[in-house]
Design a protein around this motif. Structure first.
Motif, mmCIF file in Angstrom:
data_model
loop_
_atom_site.group_PDB
_atom_site.id
_atom_site.type_symbol
_atom_site.label_atom_id
_atom_site.label_comp_id
_atom_site.label_asym_id
_atom_site.label_seq_id
_atom_site.Cartn_x
_atom_site.Cartn_y
_atom_site.Cartn_z
ATOM 1 N N ASN A 178 -4.677 -8.603 15.785
ATOM 2 C CA ASN A 178 -4.337 -7.377 16.505
ATOM 3 C C ASN A 178 -2.871 -7.470 16.898
ATOM 4 N N PHE A 179 -2.069 -6.522 16.426
ATOM 5 C CA PHE A 179 -0.625 -6.583 16.667
ATOM 6 C C PHE A 179 -0.218 -5.868 17.952
ATOM 7 N N SER A 180 -1.175 -5.504 18.796
ATOM 8 C CA SER A 180 -0.810 -4.913 20.086
ATOM 9 C C SER A 180 -0.261 -6.003 20.995
ATOM 10 N N GLY A 209 0.833 -1.201 0.000
ATOM 11 C CA GLY A 209 0.000 0.000 0.000
ATOM 12 C C GLY A 209 0.869 1.253 0.000
ATOM 13 N N ARG A 210 0.222 2.382 -0.316
ATOM 14 C CA ARG A 210 0.997 3.626 -0.367
ATOM 15 C C ARG A 210 0.441 4.700 0.548
ATOM 16 N N THR A 211 -0.901 4.791 0.598
ATOM 17 C CA THR A 211 -1.483 5.944 1.312
ATOM 18 C C THR A 211 -2.262 5.550 2.567
ATOM 19 N N GLY A 212 -2.389 4.258 2.816
ATOM 20 C CA GLY A 212 -3.213 3.808 3.949
ATOM 21 C C GLY A 212 -2.662 4.284 5.288
ATOM 22 N N ARG A 213 -3.540 4.345 6.280
ATOM 23 C CA ARG A 213 -3.121 4.824 7.612
ATOM 24 C C ARG A 213 -2.038 3.933 8.197
ATOM 25 N N MET A 214 -2.272 2.603 8.205
ATOM 26 C CA MET A 214 -1.280 1.681 8.765
ATOM 27 C C MET A 214 -0.034 1.623 7.876
ATOM 28 N N THR A 215 -0.271 1.590 6.568
ATOM 29 C CA THR A 215 0.833 1.531 5.607
ATOM 30 C C THR A 215 1.856 2.642 5.847
ATOM 31 N N ALA A 245 -1.044 -3.963 -5.049
ATOM 32 C CA ALA A 245 -1.790 -4.804 -5.979
ATOM 33 C C ALA A 245 -2.568 -3.948 -6.978
ATOM 34 N N ARG A 246 -2.514 -2.627 -6.818
ATOM 35 C CA ARG A 246 -3.246 -1.748 -7.753
ATOM 36 C C ARG A 246 -2.481 -1.541 -9.050
ATOM 37 N N GLY A 247 -1.207 -1.930 -9.096
ATOM 38 C CA GLY A 247 -0.404 -1.719 -10.304
ATOM 39 C C GLY A 247 0.771 -0.820 -9.964
ATOM 40 N N ILE A 301 0.968 -10.425 8.093
ATOM 41 C CA ILE A 301 -0.366 -10.065 7.599
ATOM 42 C C ILE A 301 -1.224 -9.516 8.748
ATOM 43 N N GLY A 302 -1.650 -8.267 8.594
ATOM 44 C CA GLY A 302 -2.514 -7.660 9.613
ATOM 45 C C GLY A 302 -3.886 -7.303 9.084
ATOM 46 N N THR A 303 -4.102 -7.476 7.773
ATOM 47 C CA THR A 303 -5.393 -7.122 7.177
ATOM 48 C C THR A 303 -6.512 -7.896 7.849
ATOM 49 N N SER A 304 -7.574 -7.209 8.189
ATOM 50 C CA SER A 304 -8.690 -7.937 8.803
ATOM 51 C C SER A 304 -9.824 -8.137 7.801
ATOM 52 N N GLY A 305 -10.780 -8.966 8.196
ATOM 53 C CA GLY A 305 -11.933 -9.228 7.336
ATOM 54 C C GLY A 305 -11.649 -10.234 6.239
HETATM 55 N N1 LIG Z 1 -4.013 -6.571 12.820
HETATM 56 C C1 LIG Z 1 -3.904 -5.349 13.362
HETATM 57 O O1 LIG Z 1 -3.307 -5.157 14.435
HETATM 58 C C2 LIG Z 1 -4.499 -4.178 12.633
HETATM 59 C C3 LIG Z 1 -4.373 -2.881 13.159
HETATM 60 C C4 LIG Z 1 -4.899 -1.812 12.429
HETATM 61 C C5 LIG Z 1 -5.509 -2.045 11.201
HETATM 62 N N2 LIG Z 1 -5.635 -3.318 10.758
HETATM 63 C C6 LIG Z 1 -6.223 -3.622 9.453
HETATM 64 O O2 LIG Z 1 -5.314 -3.145 8.465
HETATM 65 C C7 LIG Z 1 -6.047 -2.826 7.270
HETATM 66 C C8 LIG Z 1 -5.713 -1.402 6.831
HETATM 67 O O3 LIG Z 1 -6.183 -0.489 7.806
HETATM 68 P P1 LIG Z 1 -6.044 1.095 7.581
HETATM 69 O O4 LIG Z 1 -6.729 1.741 8.701
HETATM 70 O O5 LIG Z 1 -4.619 1.442 7.291
HETATM 71 O O6 LIG Z 1 -6.902 1.263 6.233
HETATM 72 P P2 LIG Z 1 -6.835 2.381 5.119
HETATM 73 O O7 LIG Z 1 -6.269 3.643 5.673
HETATM 74 O O8 LIG Z 1 -8.165 2.417 4.474
HETATM 75 O O9 LIG Z 1 -5.759 1.818 4.057
HETATM 76 C C9 LIG Z 1 -6.070 0.732 3.235
HETATM 77 C C10 LIG Z 1 -4.818 0.299 2.479
HETATM 78 O O10 LIG Z 1 -5.167 -0.820 1.684
HETATM 79 C C11 LIG Z 1 -4.834 -0.587 0.337
HETATM 80 N N3 LIG Z 1 -5.896 -1.148 -0.515
HETATM 81 C C12 LIG Z 1 -7.229 -1.112 -0.281
HETATM 82 N N4 LIG Z 1 -7.891 -1.723 -1.292
HETATM 83 C C13 LIG Z 1 -6.953 -2.159 -2.156
HETATM 84 C C14 LIG Z 1 -6.989 -2.871 -3.391
HETATM 85 N N5 LIG Z 1 -8.149 -3.272 -3.931
HETATM 86 N N6 LIG Z 1 -5.830 -3.158 -4.010
HETATM 87 C C15 LIG Z 1 -4.650 -2.760 -3.467
HETATM 88 N N7 LIG Z 1 -4.547 -2.060 -2.320
HETATM 89 C C16 LIG Z 1 -5.683 -1.774 -1.674
HETATM 90 C C17 LIG Z 1 -4.758 0.901 0.174
HETATM 91 O O11 LIG Z 1 -3.874 1.139 -0.893
HETATM 92 P P3 LIG Z 1 -3.407 2.608 -1.387
HETATM 93 O O12 LIG Z 1 -2.360 3.033 -0.409
HETATM 94 O O13 LIG Z 1 -2.876 2.353 -2.741
HETATM 95 O O14 LIG Z 1 -4.616 3.476 -1.336
HETATM 96 C C18 LIG Z 1 -4.262 1.363 1.538
HETATM 97 O O15 LIG Z 1 -2.841 1.362 1.599
HETATM 98 C C19 LIG Z 1 -7.529 -3.045 7.642
HETATM 99 O O16 LIG Z 1 -7.908 -4.341 7.250
HETATM 100 C C20 LIG Z 1 -7.517 -2.931 9.156
HETATM 101 O O17 LIG Z 1 -8.610 -3.570 9.754
HETATM 102 C C21 LIG Z 1 -5.134 -4.380 11.438
#
Ligand SMILES: NC(=O)c1ccc[n+]([C@@H]2O[C@H](COP(=O)([O-])OP(=O)(O)OC[C@H]3O[C@@H](n4cnc5c(N)ncnc54)[C@H](OP(=O)(O)O)[C@@H]3O)[C@@H](O)[C@H]2O)c1
Length: 245
Positions: A115-117, A9-15, A36-38, A88-92
């Motif tokens: 949850n990585f806490s 990812g590039r712009t996501g909060r966790m990323t 995975a977006r290219g 891997i931390g992605t949920s759902g």
């Molecule tokens: N396990 C843990 O401890 C923990 C803690 C916090 C969050 N999480 C999980 O981590 C995930 C991200 O949370 P967030 O708050 O950072 O979300 P977010 O700000 O919405 O960021 C989502 C990220 O996913 C990427 N993404 C979304 N759809 C995509 C697609 N179809 N193809 C490629 N990239 C895609 C986005 O890419 P771009 O950058 O290109 O937009 C962005 O980097 C969620 O599933 C959340 O529940 C887990």
């Protein structure tokens, strides 16, 4: 030698948080971003952005994925044929993605956690112990409060906490989970348990996503030398770090 780390990812909060932490932490370095977006044009001075793990210039990276189930699935498919370790931390994740994750775990080290806490691990231990101490008249429930717009409901953490309460001899239904999605708070999980004349409440609240970073960095260091398998954050926490790192 530092661990080549690729952040998805590039712009996501966790990323953004994880990429920043990897750049600052000792023993690891940010080798690339994966999306995975290219592929995208690289920003001068910044690590390359790749859409294919085969295009990485480093060997056996640790790839950290906190994105979305469809993006995680795309990464996992590539990991089947590309030598790497995964955090891997992605949920759902749905059944198909979980099957794919197990398949990757047969050939690569994977750390996956709801949850990585690291603090939540202690909360989970307490809930398990409480469930063992009390008698069958006790009931429990989990409250899951997250920011409006969170995709999965209930959260994987809520299900994880509910599972800690499930007693070994029962293996039946886990406690009921009530989920609320509102406002912009990061997350709150509360386990309530009650028996005759007693009530216990355990609260874990995350006000800043930086709370996940120590667990993520520890998982990266663990994954770099772990054998193939799907490892938990418990596995990570109980493994001492190599002295050099
Ligand atoms: N396990 C843990 O401890 C923990 C803690 C916090 C969050 N999480 C999980 O981590 C995930 C991200 O949370 P967030 O708050 O950072 O979300 P977010 O700000 O919405 O960021 C989502 C990220 O996913 C990427 N993404 C979304 N759809 C995509 C697609 N179809 N193809 C490629 N990239 C895609 C986005 O890419 P771009 O950058 O290109 O937009 C962005 O980097 C969620 O599933 C959340 O529940 C887990």
């Amino acid at each position: 030698m530092t661990i080549p780390t690729v952040v998805c990812g590039r712009t996501g909060r966790m990323t953004r948080l994880i990429a920043g932490a990897v750049e600052q932490a000792p023993g690891v370095h940010l080798a690339a971003r994966f999306t995975a977006r290219g592929a995208a044009a690289a920003t001068p001075g910044a690590p390359p952005v790749v859409a294919d793990l085969a295009h990485l210039s480093c060997s056996t990276p640790v790839v950290v994925d906190f994105t979305a189930p469809e993006a995680t699935a795309a990464l996992l498919r590539q990991a089947l044929t590309h030598d790497c370790a995964l955090v891997i931390g992605t949920s759902g994740l749905g059944a198909a993605e979980r099957t794919l994750l197990a398949e990757v775990g047969r050939v690569r080290p994977v750390v996956a956690a709801a949850n990585f806490s690291l603090a939540l691990l202690a909360v989970a231990r307490f809930v398990r112990e409480l469930a063992q101490q009390v008698d069958d008249s006790w009931d429990a429930g989990v409250l899951d409060v997250h920011f409006a717009g969170k995709r999965d409901r209930p959260s994987a953490t809520a299900r994880y906490l509910a599972d800690q309460w499930r007693r070994p001899e029962e293996r039946g239904e886990a406690p009921e989970i009530n989920a609320f999605r509102m406002g912009d708070a990061v997350s709150e999980h509360r386990l309530l348990a009650a028996g005759a004349g007693e009530h216990v409440e355990v609260l874990h609240r995350v006000a800043d996503r930086a709370a996940f970073l120590p667990g993520v960095l520890r998982a990266v260091r663990f994954a770099a030398t772990a054998p193939p398998g799907v490892h938990t954050l418990e596995d990570v926490a109980r493994t001492p770090l190599p002295a050099a790192r």
